[in-house]
Design a protein around this motif. Structure first.
Motif, PDB file in Angstrom:
ATOM      1  N   ASP A   1      30.021  51.313 -21.855  1.00 51.56           N
ATOM      2  CA  ASP A   1      30.984  50.925 -20.816  1.00 51.56           C
ATOM      3  C   ASP A   1      32.337  51.587 -21.066  1.00 51.56           C
ATOM      4  O   ASP A   1      32.970  52.076 -20.135  1.00 51.56           O
ATOM      5  CB  ASP A   1      31.161  49.398 -20.780  1.00 51.56           C
ATOM      6  CG  ASP A   1      29.975  48.732 -20.098  1.00 51.56           C
ATOM      7  OD1 ASP A   1      29.222  49.442 -19.402  1.00 51.56           O
ATOM      8  OD2 ASP A   1      29.789  47.517 -20.289  1.00 51.56           O
TER       9      ASP A   1
ATOM     10  N   GLU B   1      34.029  54.308 -18.588  1.00 50.66           N
ATOM     11  CA  GLU B   1      35.383  54.055 -18.069  1.00 50.66           C
ATOM     12  C   GLU B   1      36.340  55.166 -18.443  1.00 50.66           C
ATOM     13  O   GLU B   1      37.103  55.654 -17.618  1.00 50.66           O
ATOM     14  CB  GLU B   1      35.910  52.739 -18.644  1.00 50.66           C
ATOM     15  CG  GLU B   1      35.736  51.609 -17.672  1.00 50.66           C
ATOM     16  CD  GLU B   1      36.329  50.329 -18.235  1.00 50.66           C
ATOM     17  OE1 GLU B   1      35.527  49.420 -18.471  1.00 50.66           O
ATOM     18  OE2 GLU B   1      37.570  50.292 -18.467  1.00 50.66           O
TER      19      GLU B   1
ATOM     20  N   GLN C   1      33.281  54.465 -13.929  1.00 52.73           N
ATOM     21  CA  GLN C   1      32.938  53.051 -14.040  1.00 52.73           C
ATOM     22  C   GLN C   1      31.662  52.725 -13.272  1.00 52.73           C
ATOM     23  O   GLN C   1      31.538  53.070 -12.110  1.00 52.73           O
ATOM     24  CB  GLN C   1      34.073  52.156 -13.474  1.00 52.73           C
ATOM     25  CG  GLN C   1      35.289  52.086 -14.349  1.00 52.73           C
ATOM     26  CD  GLN C   1      36.268  53.226 -14.064  1.00 52.73           C
ATOM     27  OE1 GLN C   1      35.886  54.278 -13.547  1.00 52.73           O
ATOM     28  NE2 GLN C   1      37.519  53.030 -14.418  1.00 52.73           N
TER      29      GLN C   1
END
Ligand code: HEM
Length: 193
Positions: free
Chosen positions: A23, A27, A32
């Motif tokens: 993650d 990001e 995302q």
């Protein structure tokens, strides 16, 4: 590059630091929630952003991420069903390296927009090879070192790789033309850890 490559970056991040690391990498790359389709081509820039974000998240240079990625690629592609193709191309390091272009050419049947690298392998001794790597792309030589690490592990034939020559980049001023000396087998086993 094809989504399979970006999926492998995701798999490496998840192996190293679970979903939380992946993650953070996504990001950091400005992607995302993104997921990738293996057989779909993506801009090379997407892969570049993922590598840069992984380097940032792990606090290691991008070259080290690429080397880890190359090693992981050998495992990942086997897990994704490409192991048989690789083993059909040879059972020793010199055989496999000699047949890499033929292997990528086979993959072009299912991935028509593939822009594969090209390899030339010359045996210069019982445990030493020269491997010339050429690509339209730049900056991926550390990935090749990792790929060789991974192949060596797969074959139970450990390698020691040194980049020796950087040639002219194909006249266009872009791309890569690099030669590696690859020691393998007994030559490497003799070197104390
Ligand atoms: C069966 C296993 C393998 C599969 C399925 C595979 C497939 C691919 C794919 C899909 C790409 C992305 C290229 C694009 O989308 O244009 C790629 C790139 C690449 N492959 Fe393979 N490959 C395999 C094994 C190997 C091995 C063993 C090596 C070298 C030892 C290698 C060297 C590379 C390199 C260096 C690239 C980066 C692209 C570049 O240099 O321009 N591959 N491969």
């Amino acid at each position: 590059m094809y989504g399979l490559v970006n999926q492998a970056v995701a798999d490496l991040a998840q192996t190293l630091g679970g979903a939380a690391l992946w993650d953070r990498v996504r990001e950091g790359a400005g992607l995302q929630g993104a997921s990738f389709v293996a057989m779909e081509p993506y801009d090379d820039e997407v892969t570049g952003r993922l590598v840069a974000a992984a380097s940032q998240a792990l606090g290691i240079p991008a070259e080290e991420v690429l080397r880890a990625f190359g090693r992981h690629w050998v495992l990942f592609t086997a897990q994704e069903g490409y192991g048989a193709l690789l083993s059909a191309m040879g059972s020793t390091l010199p055989e496999l390296l000699t047949n890499l272009d033929a292997m990528h050419a086979r993959i072009t049947f299912t991935m028509p927009q593939l822009r594969p690298p090209s390899f030339g392998c010359e045996e210069v001794g019982p445990t030493r090879l020269l491997l010339r790597y050429r690509s339209h792309r730049e900056g991926l030589a550390p990935m090749v070192v990792g790929l060789l690490d991974g192949l060596g592990e797969l074959l139970g034939d450990p390698v020691d790789v040194v980049e020796v020559r950087e040639g002219p980049a194909g006249g266009t001023g872009t791309g890569t033309d690099v030669t590696f000396v690859v020691d393998h087998g007994a030559a490497v086993a003799r070197v104390p850890a």
